[in-house]
Design a protein around this motif. Sequence first.
Motif, PDB file in Angstrom:
ATOM      1  N   VAL A  72       0.819  -1.201   0.061  1.00 57.22           N
ATOM      2  CA  VAL A  72       0.074   0.065  -0.105  1.00 57.22           C
ATOM      3  C   VAL A  72       0.882   1.241  -0.067  1.00 57.22           C
ATOM      4  CG1 VAL A  72      -1.472   1.498   1.386  1.00 57.22           C
ATOM      5  CG2 VAL A  72      -2.150  -1.072   1.193  1.00 57.22           C
ATOM      6  N   GLN A  73       2.084   1.303   0.815  1.00 54.11           N
ATOM      7  CA  GLN A  73       2.739   2.479   0.908  1.00 54.11           C
ATOM      8  C   GLN A  73       3.475   2.650  -0.342  1.00 54.11           C
ATOM      9  OE1 GLN A  73       2.655   4.332   3.526  1.00 54.11           O
ATOM     10  NE2 GLN A  73       0.961   2.987   4.311  1.00 54.11           N
ATOM     11  N   LEU A  74       3.967   1.611  -0.902  1.00 58.46           N
ATOM     12  CA  LEU A  74       4.668   1.633  -2.295  1.00 58.46           C
ATOM     13  C   LEU A  74       3.543   2.414  -3.256  1.00 58.46           C
ATOM     14  CD1 LEU A  74       6.713  -1.389  -2.809  1.00 58.46           C
ATOM     15  CD2 LEU A  74       7.690   0.837  -1.964  1.00 58.46           C
ATOM     16  N   VAL A  75       2.530   1.898  -3.410  1.00 58.08           N
ATOM     17  CA  VAL A  75       1.447   2.366  -4.327  1.00 58.08           C
ATOM     18  C   VAL A  75       1.008   3.905  -4.018  1.00 58.08           C
ATOM     19  CG1 VAL A  75      -0.967   2.250  -4.950  1.00 58.08           C
ATOM     20  CG2 VAL A  75       0.235   0.091  -4.672  1.00 58.08           C
ATOM     21  N   ASP A  76       1.105   4.016  -2.943  1.00 56.76           N
ATOM     22  CA  ASP A  76       0.770   5.552  -2.430  1.00 56.76           C
ATOM     23  C   ASP A  76       1.983   6.658  -2.932  1.00 56.76           C
ATOM     24  OD1 ASP A  76      -1.796   5.261  -1.238  1.00 56.76           O
ATOM     25  OD2 ASP A  76      -0.933   4.903   0.860  1.00 56.76           O
TER      26      ASP A  76
END
Length: 235
Positions: free
Chosen positions: A87-91
């Motif tokens: 999720v953090q990488l996508v954000d």
Amino acid sequence: MAAPAAHSALPATCEATVTDPFSQGDIDAVYRAIAARRDVRHFVPGAIDEALFARLVNAAHLAPSVGMMQPWRFIRIRSDAVREAIVQLVDEERLATAAALGERGAEFMRLKVEGIRECGELLVAALMDRREEYVFGRRTLPEMDLASVACALQNMWLASRAEGGGMGWVSLFDPDKLAALLSIPAGGKPVAVVCIGHVAQFYPMPMLEMEGWASRRKLDDMVCVDRWDRKANVE
């Protein structure tokens, strides 16, 4: 030395299936699944059945691939910590994409671009390592390995829709960072974060079209005859 003659006869193993026709109902169901497939971003939380998961992955594995190389690899994400890291990488990439879009950046940020936290099943689809060893069909078009993985994901998408489940393909991530997170070997490359799960309903049309981001172009603009500038007039 003359090239060997091409084989014109089908392999013996094909004889039992080549004349086995699909019923009209079967044919209609295929086209219905194609038309009803959606890139889903909204999921109802809850795990999917293990037997269903196995059917979906098997559908992907039945896809065609250049030179029968089967370059797809799937990593099933079971750890909540790894899911959150994705999720953090996508954000991160979402913010970078918004900046790159300039005046459409704010509009982009209002879109829901993933359902990673909510989906019942999360996969990462990757290209295998050591792909350079496969030359058949890739000597002039090495990107056909990626096309093969896309075929596998389309199989999974259609099977998921036919089963009544939702699937979303997320491509907003830095592949090097995701590869490091998942210990993908050198030469391998993640190409999709795949969200699968239950849905309350399917979008009546592609979500980006519903949101006014883009619309489907006319088929007539996509098909030519003999040369690029001669339209085929397909309806």
